[in-house]
Write an enzyme that holds these catalytic residues in place. Structure first.
Site, mmCIF file in Angstrom:
data_model
loop_
_atom_site.group_PDB
_atom_site.id
_atom_site.type_symbol
_atom_site.label_atom_id
_atom_site.label_comp_id
_atom_site.label_asym_id
_atom_site.label_seq_id
_atom_site.Cartn_x
_atom_site.Cartn_y
_atom_site.Cartn_z
ATOM 1 N N GLY A 24 2.327 3.869 1.931
ATOM 2 C CA GLY A 24 1.217 3.382 1.107
ATOM 3 C C GLY A 24 1.112 4.134 -0.211
ATOM 4 O O GLY A 24 0.051 4.138 -0.838
ATOM 5 N N LEU A 25 2.199 4.783 -0.635
ATOM 6 C CA LEU A 25 2.156 5.520 -1.907
ATOM 7 C C LEU A 25 2.832 4.738 -3.038
ATOM 8 O O LEU A 25 3.085 5.283 -4.112
ATOM 9 C CB LEU A 25 2.796 6.905 -1.752
ATOM 10 C CG LEU A 25 2.108 7.840 -0.746
ATOM 11 C CD1 LEU A 25 2.816 9.189 -0.692
ATOM 12 C CD2 LEU A 25 0.626 8.044 -1.082
ATOM 13 N N GLY A 26 3.129 3.477 -2.786
ATOM 14 C CA GLY A 26 3.596 2.606 -3.880
ATOM 15 C C GLY A 26 5.052 2.775 -4.249
ATOM 16 O O GLY A 26 5.417 2.556 -5.414
ATOM 17 N N SER A 32 7.679 0.893 -3.450
ATOM 18 C CA SER A 32 8.363 -0.343 -3.887
ATOM 19 C C SER A 32 7.894 -0.759 -5.271
ATOM 20 O O SER A 32 8.689 -1.239 -6.093
ATOM 21 C CB SER A 32 8.213 -1.464 -2.861
ATOM 22 O OG SER A 32 6.909 -1.573 -2.427
ATOM 23 N N ASP A 65 -0.720 -1.587 -7.552
ATOM 24 C CA ASP A 65 0.383 -0.615 -7.442
ATOM 25 C C ASP A 65 1.293 -0.677 -8.662
ATOM 26 O O ASP A 65 1.626 0.356 -9.255
ATOM 27 C CB ASP A 65 1.253 -0.923 -6.210
ATOM 28 C CG ASP A 65 0.591 -0.512 -4.916
ATOM 29 O OD1 ASP A 65 -0.632 -0.337 -4.908
ATOM 30 O OD2 ASP A 65 1.314 -0.366 -3.903
HETATM 31 O O1 PMV Z 1 -0.351 -0.076 1.482
HETATM 32 P P1 PMV Z 1 -0.882 0.101 0.129
HETATM 33 O O2 PMV Z 1 -1.204 1.462 -0.304
HETATM 34 O O3 PMV Z 1 -0.096 -0.637 -0.932
HETATM 35 O O4 PMV Z 1 -2.341 -0.530 0.135
HETATM 36 C C1 PMV Z 1 -2.581 -1.832 0.185
HETATM 37 C C2 PMV Z 1 -3.945 -2.033 -0.374
HETATM 38 C C3 PMV Z 1 -4.672 -3.182 0.282
HETATM 39 O O5 PMV Z 1 -5.907 -3.277 -0.386
HETATM 40 C C4 PMV Z 1 -4.912 -2.896 1.752
HETATM 41 C C5 PMV Z 1 -3.891 -4.493 0.150
HETATM 42 C C6 PMV Z 1 -3.800 -5.048 -1.276
HETATM 43 O O6 PMV Z 1 -2.944 -5.963 -1.479
HETATM 44 O O7 PMV Z 1 -4.541 -4.642 -2.178
#
Ligand code: PMV
Length: 329
Positions: A88-90, A92, A139
């Site tokens: 979940g730190l972006g 990609s 992201d």
């Molecule tokens: O997994 P991450 O850090 O890219 O988080 C996704 C963020 C959400 O709000 C859960 C989904 C989104 O598309 O914004």
């Protein structure tokens, strides 16, 4: 040869609620993806191996959109990462932004004329394509612009508006206004300690879980709206450099995210462990694994506390430079 890099990100406020039109804030972090791109004599290569598109859908989506130079002649791409993977730190999004910038430079755009809006747009569209059509621009915008990024459904006065992104997702036209928040000097007195559970955060599964909860318990939409309100308060605190208020908003966000079922026992344990030495702490991103973050003026003590309960840590400033390109012979 071109060397391009882009930062990872942490969501400070607004994850999940942003899917339902609420605002969100993310900061770029001091951990980057570095992409080296050069012409290849021995066919398409990635990290020295034959390019397998199915293993690198993000890269494939960018190259398909952008690489027609020299008749689409084969390239060799090498990717290095400082980021915890699938956490979940972006990572990609950073691959998309760095590769888009690198290809533009190979095609002749000088480094100081790289169009950030165009890079962020291409990176967003490629990320969406690689993710089955679903991606918010938070992201890819944070990775491209760097610093702190505020995404909202309307133009906000407390931050500098940069551009509008839109995308049709599941038949619904979505529009996001992308802003940069300039970070006051006082924010440099604090660090973000990022704690990784060691397990990936399954983004689409967690997004589906929230959708299901809202179907079964429509009253939970009030929590989504509360996250939106906390996000606005947090963005104001960030723009004013009020560290205490940023921390309070992070704690409140975590409590609300627990309420919609996206935190888990590992994330909660790490957040609890961080709190005594922190201004605020919360899970970040999709949850169900992945990472938590703590805002702290004692990063070593906070990192030790998180590691004591099993987390892997890295420490970052709030905000880091966005996409960057260098040429080398
Ligand atoms: O997994 P991450 O850090 O890219 O988080 C996704 C963020 C959400 O709000 C859960 C989904 C989104 O598309 O914004």
């Amino acid at each position: 040869m071109v060397l391009a890099s882009a930062p990872g990100k942490c969501i400070l406020f607004g994850e999940h609620a942003v899917v339902y039109g609420q605002p969100a804030v993310a900061v770029a972090i001091d951990a980057r993806i570095r992409v080296k791109i050069e012409k290849s004599e021995s066919g398409w290569q990635i990290d020295g191996m034959k390019f397998d598109k199915s293993r690198h859908p993000h890269l494939d989506a960018i190259l398909k959109r952008m690489w027609t130079g020299d008749g689409g002649a084969p390239l060799s791409v090498q990717i290095e990462s400082d980021l915890f993977g699938a956490a979940g730190l972006g990572s990609s999004a950073a691959i998309c932004a760095a590769t888009a910038a690198g290809i533009l430079h190979i095609r002749g755009t000088p480094v100081d004329e790289l169009p950030l809006r165009g890079i962020a747009t291409t990176a967003h569209l490629a990320e969406a394509e690689a993710q089955g059509g679903r991606a918010s621009p938070i992201d890819t915008s944070t990775s491209t612009l760097g610093g702190a990024v505020f995404v909202s459904d309307k133009r906000e006065s407390l931050a500098e508006w940069k551009y509008t992104r839109d995308l049709r997702i599941d038949g619904v036209q979505r529009t996001w206004e992308i802003h940069s928040v300039s970070l006051p000097q006082s924010l440099q007195e604090a660090s973000l300690v990022i704690g990784f559970t060691g397990r990936p955060g399954p983004t689409s599964q967690m997004v589906a879980k929230v959708a299901d909860l809202l179907k079964r318990q429509p009253e939970k939409m009030e929590d989504i709206e509360r996250i939106g309100n906390v996000t606005r308060a947090g963005a104001t605190a960030l723009s004013l450099g009020n560290l205490q208020a940023v921390g309070i908003a992070m704690n409140e966000c975590h409590r609300l995210l627990q309420g919609i079922g996206v935190s888990d026992s590992d994330l909660d344990r790490m957040v609890e462990a961080a709190l005594p030495t922190s201004l605020g702490a919360k899970m970040t991103g999709a949850g169900g694994g992945g990472c938590m973050i703590a805002l702290t003026q004692e990063p070593r003590r906070t990192a030790e506390a998180i590691e004591m309960v099993g987390g892997h840590t890295m420490t970052s400033r709030l905000g880091a430079p966005g996409v960057d390109v260098k040429t080398s012979d």
